[in-house]
Design a protein around this motif. Structure first.
Motif, PDB file in Angstrom:
ATOM      1  N   LYS A 112      20.442  -0.447  -5.294  1.00 14.93           N
ATOM      2  CA  LYS A 112      20.067   0.229  -4.052  1.00 14.93           C
ATOM      3  C   LYS A 112      18.546   0.252  -3.825  1.00 14.93           C
ATOM      4  N   HIS A 113      17.793   0.552  -4.884  1.00 12.18           N
ATOM      5  CA  HIS A 113      16.359   0.818  -4.693  1.00 12.18           C
ATOM      6  C   HIS A 113      15.406  -0.270  -5.177  1.00 12.18           C
ATOM      7  N   CYS A 114      15.831  -1.142  -6.042  1.00 10.95           N
ATOM      8  CA  CYS A 114      14.873  -2.016  -6.733  1.00 10.95           C
ATOM      9  C   CYS A 114      15.112  -3.509  -6.513  1.00 10.95           C
ATOM     10  N   LYS A 115      16.373  -3.861  -6.314  1.00  7.87           N
ATOM     11  CA  LYS A 115      16.766  -5.267  -6.263  1.00  7.87           C
ATOM     12  C   LYS A 115      16.035  -6.062  -5.182  1.00  7.87           C
ATOM     13  N   SER A 116      15.761  -5.435  -4.045  1.00  4.46           N
ATOM     14  CA  SER A 116      15.146  -6.157  -2.931  1.00  4.46           C
ATOM     15  C   SER A 116      13.826  -6.801  -3.348  1.00  4.46           C
ATOM     16  N   CYS A 117      13.091  -6.164  -4.245  1.00  4.23           N
ATOM     17  CA  CYS A 117      11.840  -6.763  -4.722  1.00  4.23           C
ATOM     18  C   CYS A 117      12.018  -7.428  -6.083  1.00  4.23           C
ATOM     19  N   HIS A 118      12.626  -6.691  -7.016  1.00  2.00           N
ATOM     20  CA  HIS A 118      12.657  -7.177  -8.403  1.00  2.00           C
ATOM     21  C   HIS A 118      13.758  -8.216  -8.662  1.00  2.00           C
ATOM     22  N   GLY A 119      14.693  -8.359  -7.739  1.00  2.00           N
ATOM     23  CA  GLY A 119      15.748  -9.363  -7.906  1.00  2.00           C
ATOM     24  C   GLY A 119      16.891  -8.853  -8.773  1.00  2.00           C
ATOM     25  N   GLU A 178       1.874  -8.479  -1.729  1.00  2.00           N
ATOM     26  CA  GLU A 178       0.580  -9.022  -2.153  1.00  2.00           C
ATOM     27  C   GLU A 178       0.491  -9.122  -3.666  1.00  2.00           C
ATOM     28  N   THR A 179       1.184  -8.220  -4.370  1.00  2.00           N
ATOM     29  CA  THR A 179       1.161  -8.267  -5.836  1.00  2.00           C
ATOM     30  C   THR A 179       2.499  -8.795  -6.349  1.00  2.00           C
ATOM     31  N   PRO A 180       2.473  -9.657  -7.359  1.00  4.24           N
ATOM     32  CA  PRO A 180       3.736 -10.106  -7.943  1.00  4.24           C
ATOM     33  C   PRO A 180       4.463  -8.935  -8.611  1.00  4.24           C
ATOM     34  N   CYS A 181       5.787  -9.004  -8.640  1.00  3.95           N
ATOM     35  CA  CYS A 181       6.602  -7.884  -9.145  1.00  3.95           C
ATOM     36  C   CYS A 181       6.741  -7.883 -10.658  1.00  3.95           C
ATOM     37  N   ASP A 230       6.573  -8.742 -22.025  1.00  7.42           N
ATOM     38  CA  ASP A 230       5.504  -8.042 -21.324  1.00  7.42           C
ATOM     39  C   ASP A 230       5.983  -6.681 -20.810  1.00  7.42           C
ATOM     40  N   THR A 231       7.165  -6.666 -20.232  1.00  4.52           N
ATOM     41  CA  THR A 231       7.746  -5.421 -19.750  1.00  4.52           C
ATOM     42  C   THR A 231       8.533  -4.728 -20.861  1.00  4.52           C
ATOM     43  N   GLN A 232       9.345  -5.487 -21.587  1.00  4.85           N
ATOM     44  CA  GLN A 232      10.275  -4.874 -22.546  1.00  4.85           C
ATOM     45  C   GLN A 232       9.582  -4.217 -23.742  1.00  4.85           C
ATOM     46  N   LYS A 233       8.371  -4.660 -24.079  1.00  9.90           N
ATOM     47  CA  LYS A 233       7.727  -4.042 -25.229  1.00  9.90           C
ATOM     48  C   LYS A 233       7.064  -2.694 -24.869  1.00  9.90           C
ATOM     49  N   GLN A 234       7.048  -2.379 -23.606  1.00  8.53           N
ATOM     50  CA  GLN A 234       6.519  -1.077 -23.193  1.00  8.53           C
ATOM     51  C   GLN A 234       7.532   0.012 -23.563  1.00  8.53           C
ATOM     52  N   THR A 235       7.013   1.215 -23.805  1.00  7.99           N
ATOM     53  CA  THR A 235       7.911   2.313 -24.186  1.00  7.99           C
ATOM     54  C   THR A 235       8.705   2.797 -22.970  1.00  7.99           C
ATOM     55  N   TYR A 263       7.060   6.368 -16.280  1.00 11.85           N
ATOM     56  CA  TYR A 263       5.850   6.759 -15.559  1.00 11.85           C
ATOM     57  C   TYR A 263       5.585   5.809 -14.386  1.00 11.85           C
ATOM     58  N   LYS A 264       5.758   4.515 -14.626  1.00 11.36           N
ATOM     59  CA  LYS A 264       5.468   3.533 -13.581  1.00 11.36           C
ATOM     60  C   LYS A 264       6.441   3.636 -12.405  1.00 11.36           C
ATOM     61  N   ILE A 265       7.713   3.888 -12.704  1.00  9.71           N
ATOM     62  CA  ILE A 265       8.705   4.039 -11.630  1.00  9.71           C
ATOM     63  C   ILE A 265       8.380   5.309 -10.834  1.00  9.71           C
ATOM     64  N   GLY A 310       4.386   4.553  -9.196  1.00  9.03           N
ATOM     65  CA  GLY A 310       4.118   3.390  -8.352  1.00  9.03           C
ATOM     66  C   GLY A 310       2.666   2.960  -8.409  1.00  9.03           C
ATOM     67  N   LYS A 311       2.391   1.793  -7.835  1.00  4.45           N
ATOM     68  CA  LYS A 311       1.016   1.266  -7.754  1.00  4.45           C
ATOM     69  C   LYS A 311       1.030   0.100  -6.784  1.00  4.45           C
ATOM     70  N   ASP A 312       0.073   0.066  -5.859  1.00  5.47           N
ATOM     71  CA  ASP A 312      -0.005  -0.997  -4.851  1.00  5.47           C
ATOM     72  C   ASP A 312       1.350  -1.180  -4.154  1.00  5.47           C
ATOM     73  N   ASP A 313       1.938  -2.370  -4.272  1.00  4.57           N
ATOM     74  CA  ASP A 313       3.209  -2.645  -3.586  1.00  4.57           C
ATOM     75  C   ASP A 313       4.413  -1.979  -4.256  1.00  4.57           C
ATOM     76  N   MET A 314       4.240  -1.513  -5.463  1.00  4.68           N
ATOM     77  CA  MET A 314       5.340  -0.823  -6.152  1.00  4.68           C
ATOM     78  C   MET A 314       5.370   0.628  -5.668  1.00  4.68           C
ATOM     79  N   PRO A 315       6.484   0.997  -4.956  1.00  2.00           N
ATOM     80  CA  PRO A 315       6.542   2.354  -4.395  1.00  2.00           C
ATOM     81  C   PRO A 315       6.649   3.420  -5.488  1.00  2.00           C
TER      82      PRO A 315
HETATM   83  C1  HEC Z   1       8.721  -3.001  -2.291  1.00  5.23           C
HETATM   84  C2  HEC Z   1       8.948  -3.738  -3.535  1.00  5.23           C
HETATM   85  C3  HEC Z   1       9.334  -2.990  -4.784  1.00  5.23           C
HETATM   86  C4  HEC Z   1      10.408  -2.143  -4.958  1.00  5.23           C
HETATM   87  C5  HEC Z   1      11.440  -1.712  -3.924  1.00  5.23           C
HETATM   88  C6  HEC Z   1      10.377  -1.749  -6.348  1.00  5.23           C
HETATM   89  N1  HEC Z   1       9.322  -2.328  -6.979  1.00  5.23           N
HETATM   90 FE1  HEC Z   1       8.812  -2.128  -8.960  1.00  5.23          FE
HETATM   91  N2  HEC Z   1       7.170  -3.249  -8.683  1.00  5.23           N
HETATM   92  C7  HEC Z   1       6.808  -3.870  -7.504  1.00  5.23           C
HETATM   93  C8  HEC Z   1       5.548  -4.549  -7.702  1.00  5.23           C
HETATM   94  C9  HEC Z   1       4.798  -5.357  -6.649  1.00  5.23           C
HETATM   95  C10 HEC Z   1       5.161  -4.310  -9.041  1.00  5.23           C
HETATM   96  C11 HEC Z   1       3.873  -4.765  -9.737  1.00  5.23           C
HETATM   97  C12 HEC Z   1       2.829  -3.679  -9.509  1.00  5.23           C
HETATM   98  C13 HEC Z   1       1.500  -4.009 -10.139  1.00  5.23           C
HETATM   99  O1  HEC Z   1       1.458  -4.445 -11.290  1.00  5.23           O
HETATM  100  O2  HEC Z   1       0.494  -3.822  -9.454  1.00  5.23           O
HETATM  101  C14 HEC Z   1       6.208  -3.496  -9.624  1.00  5.23           C
HETATM  102  C15 HEC Z   1       6.182  -3.070 -10.933  1.00  5.23           C
HETATM  103  C16 HEC Z   1       7.186  -2.328 -11.533  1.00  5.23           C
HETATM  104  C17 HEC Z   1       7.186  -1.890 -12.914  1.00  5.23           C
HETATM  105  C18 HEC Z   1       6.117  -2.168 -13.949  1.00  5.23           C
HETATM  106  C19 HEC Z   1       6.502  -3.422 -14.700  1.00  5.23           C
HETATM  107  C20 HEC Z   1       5.576  -3.769 -15.821  1.00  5.23           C
HETATM  108  O3  HEC Z   1       5.909  -4.727 -16.561  1.00  5.23           O
HETATM  109  O4  HEC Z   1       4.556  -3.105 -16.020  1.00  5.23           O
HETATM  110  C21 HEC Z   1       8.350  -1.218 -13.131  1.00  5.23           C
HETATM  111  C22 HEC Z   1       8.796  -0.562 -14.413  1.00  5.23           C
HETATM  112  C23 HEC Z   1       9.075  -1.227 -11.872  1.00  5.23           C
HETATM  113  N3  HEC Z   1       8.348  -1.914 -10.929  1.00  5.23           N
HETATM  114  C24 HEC Z   1      10.329  -0.662 -11.695  1.00  5.23           C
HETATM  115  C25 HEC Z   1      10.947  -0.547 -10.463  1.00  5.23           C
HETATM  116  C26 HEC Z   1      12.193   0.141 -10.268  1.00  5.23           C
HETATM  117  C27 HEC Z   1      13.035   0.749 -11.386  1.00  5.23           C
HETATM  118  C28 HEC Z   1      12.453   0.117  -8.932  1.00  5.23           C
HETATM  119  C29 HEC Z   1      13.587   0.771  -8.194  1.00  5.23           C
HETATM  120  C30 HEC Z   1      13.794   2.200  -8.412  1.00  5.23           C
HETATM  121  C31 HEC Z   1      11.374  -0.643  -8.290  1.00  5.23           C
HETATM  122  N4  HEC Z   1      10.485  -1.028  -9.257  1.00  5.23           N
HETATM  123  C32 HEC Z   1      11.307  -0.913  -6.937  1.00  5.23           C
HETATM  124  C33 HEC Z   1       7.523  -3.848  -6.317  1.00  5.23           C
HETATM  125  C34 HEC Z   1       8.644  -3.093  -6.061  1.00  5.23           C
END
Ligand code: HEC
Length: 144
Positions: free
Chosen positions: A67-74, A88-91, A98-103, A109-111, A114-119
């Motif tokens: 529902k929330h993540c697939k549209s960007c993360h696949g 603008e930023t790769p997902c 790189d991701t899996q070794k994180q705690t 915390y990242k979910i 968020g940061k930049d394009d990551m909500p």
């Molecule tokens: C609009 C697109 C978008 C959606 C929706 C989104 N993400 Fe992201 N996500 C990103 C982007 C872009 C990054 C990379 C951010 C950066 O490094 O600046 C990211 C990074 C992350 C990271 C950090 C990965 C790492 O290796 O450090 C995690 C964890 C993550 N997303 C989890 C999620 C989860 C779980 C959801 C759903 C609840 C989600 N994301 C939804 C775009 C998205």
């Protein structure tokens, strides 16, 4: 007199121009390339995951992820969702070390923040438990 003034001003304006160029480039570097790695604060990294990844929790995580993540993360977490190309930023790629070794704490915390394009999902997915559920699901995407 006039030519003399010109010959002093030319190098001077060039020097000023060059300094400005250096300053702007430095600024761009700090704001983009300089801070490439996204790192969670130490206190967050050490937070323990209170949610058990079991046969009920993992499918729940999948539902939230779809529902929330697939549209960007696949679907498989490789960062190839339908929206990814517009960002603008790769997902990133959740299947990699790189991701899996994180705690768990770090991913949580990242979910949450968020940061930049990551909500930030702090307000979108209200229960903190759901954020941990997503972390549990992300673990299943690890490359086998
Ligand atoms: C609009 C697109 C978008 C959606 C929706 C989104 N993400 Fe992201 N996500 C990103 C982007 C872009 C990054 C990379 C951010 C950066 O490094 O600046 C990211 C990074 C992350 C990271 C950090 C990965 C790492 O290796 O450090 C995690 C964890 C993550 N997303 C989890 C999620 C989860 C779980 C959801 C759903 C609840 C989600 N994301 C939804 C775009 C998205």
């Amino acid at each position: 007199m006039k030519t003399q003034l010109k010959s002093t001003l030319m190098p001077l304006s060039l020097a000023i121009f060059f300094c400005g160029w250096l300053a702007i480039n430095g600024f761009i570097n700090v704001n983009q390339g300089g801070d490439k790695k996204w790192v969670a604060p130490d206190a967050e990294k050490n937070v323990k995951n209170p949610v058990k990844a079991d046969d009920v929790n993992i499918p729940a995580g999948k539902t939230l992820y779809t529902k929330h993540c697939k549209s960007c993360h696949g679907t498989g977490g490789k960062g190839d969702g339908t929206k990814a190309a517009e960002l603008e930023t790769p997902c990133g790629d959740f299947t990699t070390d790189d991701t899996q070794k994180q705690t768990d704490g770090e991913l949580h915390y990242k979910i949450k923040k968020g940061k930049d394009d990551m909500p930030s999902f702090e307000k979108k997915i209200l229960a903190d438990e759901d954020l941990w559920t997503l972390v549990n699901y992300m673990r299943t995407l690890k490359k086998k």
